[in-house]
Design a protein around this motif. Sequence first.
Motif, PDB file in Angstrom:
ATOM      1  N   GLY A  66       0.819  -1.218   0.000  1.00 12.99           N
ATOM      2  CA  GLY A  66       0.000   0.000   0.000  1.00 12.99           C
ATOM      3  C   GLY A  66       0.847   1.260   0.000  1.00 12.99           C
ATOM      4  O   GLY A  66       0.562   2.229  -0.718  1.00 12.99           O
ATOM      5  N   HIS A  95       2.328   1.776  -3.451  1.00 15.48           N
ATOM      6  CA  HIS A  95       1.293   2.303  -4.350  1.00 15.48           C
ATOM      7  C   HIS A  95       1.060   3.787  -4.072  1.00 15.48           C
ATOM      8  O   HIS A  95       0.940   4.593  -5.008  1.00 15.48           O
ATOM      9  CB  HIS A  95      -0.015   1.528  -4.167  1.00 15.48           C
ATOM     10  CG  HIS A  95      -0.080   0.238  -4.922  1.00 15.48           C
ATOM     11  ND1 HIS A  95       0.198   0.143  -6.270  1.00 15.48           N
ATOM     12  CD2 HIS A  95      -0.425  -1.025  -4.516  1.00 15.48           C
ATOM     13  CE1 HIS A  95       0.049  -1.101  -6.677  1.00 15.48           C
ATOM     14  NE2 HIS A  95      -0.329  -1.845  -5.630  1.00 15.48           N
ATOM     15  N   LEU A  96       0.989   4.128  -2.787  1.00 18.88           N
ATOM     16  CA  LEU A  96       0.734   5.522  -2.410  1.00 18.88           C
ATOM     17  C   LEU A  96       1.880   6.425  -2.855  1.00 18.88           C
ATOM     18  O   LEU A  96       1.657   7.489  -3.442  1.00 18.88           O
ATOM     19  CB  LEU A  96       0.543   5.613  -0.892  1.00 18.88           C
ATOM     20  CG  LEU A  96       0.176   6.994  -0.328  1.00 18.88           C
ATOM     21  CD1 LEU A  96      -1.087   7.525  -0.990  1.00 18.88           C
ATOM     22  CD2 LEU A  96      -0.002   6.912   1.186  1.00 18.88           C
ATOM     23  N   ALA A 148      -3.585   1.685  -3.531  1.00 15.22           N
ATOM     24  CA  ALA A 148      -3.140   1.822  -2.147  1.00 15.22           C
ATOM     25  C   ALA A 148      -4.310   1.592  -1.193  1.00 15.22           C
ATOM     26  O   ALA A 148      -4.164   0.892  -0.169  1.00 15.22           O
ATOM     27  CB  ALA A 148      -2.542   3.208  -1.922  1.00 15.22           C
ATOM     28  N   ALA A 186      -4.341   8.030   1.245  1.00 18.66           N
ATOM     29  CA  ALA A 186      -4.655   7.537  -0.103  1.00 18.66           C
ATOM     30  C   ALA A 186      -5.900   8.231  -0.650  1.00 18.66           C
ATOM     31  O   ALA A 186      -5.951   8.620  -1.831  1.00 18.66           O
ATOM     32  CB  ALA A 186      -4.854   6.021  -0.071  1.00 18.66           C
TER      33      ALA A 186
END
Length: 491
Positions: free
Chosen positions: A100, A103-104, A112, A136
Amino acid sequence: MAAEDCEMPMAPESEMSEEEIEREAEGFKEQGNAFYIKKDYSEAFNFYTKAIDACPKNASYYGNRAATLMMLNRHREALEDAQQAVRMDDMFVKGYLREGKCHLSLGNGMAASRSFQRVLELEPDNTQAPPELKHAKAVLEYERMAEIDFEKRDFRKCVFCMDRALEYAPACHRFKILKAECLALLGRYPEAQSVASDILRMDSTNGDALYVRGLCLYYEDCIEKAVQFFVQALRMAPDHEKARLACRNAKALKAKKEEGNNAFKDGNYEAAYDLYSEALTIDPNNIKTNAKLYCNRGTVGSKLKKLEQAIEDCTNAIKLDETYIKAYLRRAQCYLDTEQYEEAVRDYEKVYQTEKTKEHKHLLKTAQLELKKSKRKDYYKILGVDKNATDDEIKKAYRKRALMHHPDRHSGASPEMQKEEEKKFKEVGEAFTVLSDPKKKARYDSGQDLDEEGMNMGDFDANNIFKAFFGGPGGYSFEASGPGNFFFQFG
């Protein structure tokens, strides 16, 4: 044969057992942990890699290497490791947290959110996931707002949104590119160039970054170099529509501007005016080039005696580029030509404050002199003659105006009219006194005070000048030939 010449057979290397391999891998991991704690992330990465090579099916090793890669700002590689970790162990909470966070950092707010939601499914009391999930969602909202602001051409607000989003997503090239593009559109070229260059240092084939570099050069009127970057961007990303449009506009703008310049050099001012006007319609966002086009059209306008239009064009150029000295100079000259002396002085003062050259100082002094002269009576205007009028033209003009405003001619008019005509008669005599005398005329033309050196303009009598001009007393009379009609008769 001697014993020393005999080759003894080597004992075969024994293969490590699975347990020994796992123990060795754990040793590598522990060494990696030690370096991680010391913040020596490069060494930590090396040992976690050795652990993975020894035991490639251990999810925690990938998770640990992912954490190290994140600290090295290698978020894409970290994401791959985190994803590999949760593929191996779909209950691996730390793995989902790291996935996560990657992704963020890369600006993937939706992905995320899914990772952090998974953490909460596995561990409802987890304290790390809720704030990350909030971040997010904030990134998704800033991204949404930025898209709307960009469509509205509110580039300043778009930059603000991207700055806020990048606080949570520092590795997102997409956000950086959008920010850089907006900075370019706002005319903040060094900042935009810096962002694009940072991305190209990490990824020299990034078509978006190449496009932004070209855009900055294009807006700084370095059109040939800009085209090179646009072409390079299209090589890296053949479907890059913005680069394609910018490349087309750059080529069209360059060609049309050159056509206008050539027409101007050939003295074909009407054609040059039209060509510059066409060039101004190509790309309203190109501030620097359009400022030059407005100034060029203003120069043409002054040649065509369209002075008010020329002033307007120069003003538009200055609005686009407040530092454009050439536009100030051109506008100042147009102000002088239209006798707007205060405006001319203001422009020349601006120029001289910016560039203190002898030429600019001379231009300022000339404008100040014209302003000073404009505050006096304009004797040429009073007589209705040009500033280059000959002696004969000045005499003819005086004869006409003196007869027109002589008080005797208006003896039957109202007191107010008589007073006004008497004033004009006196001004006509005053103007003739100065302009018919070479010494006084020279001083007047140079802007010097006529009251100096005994030339007191309050000492003369307009009637005496009139009598002297028309031959003395008794040499003239005004007689009525009907209501309101007079004629001049010599004696």
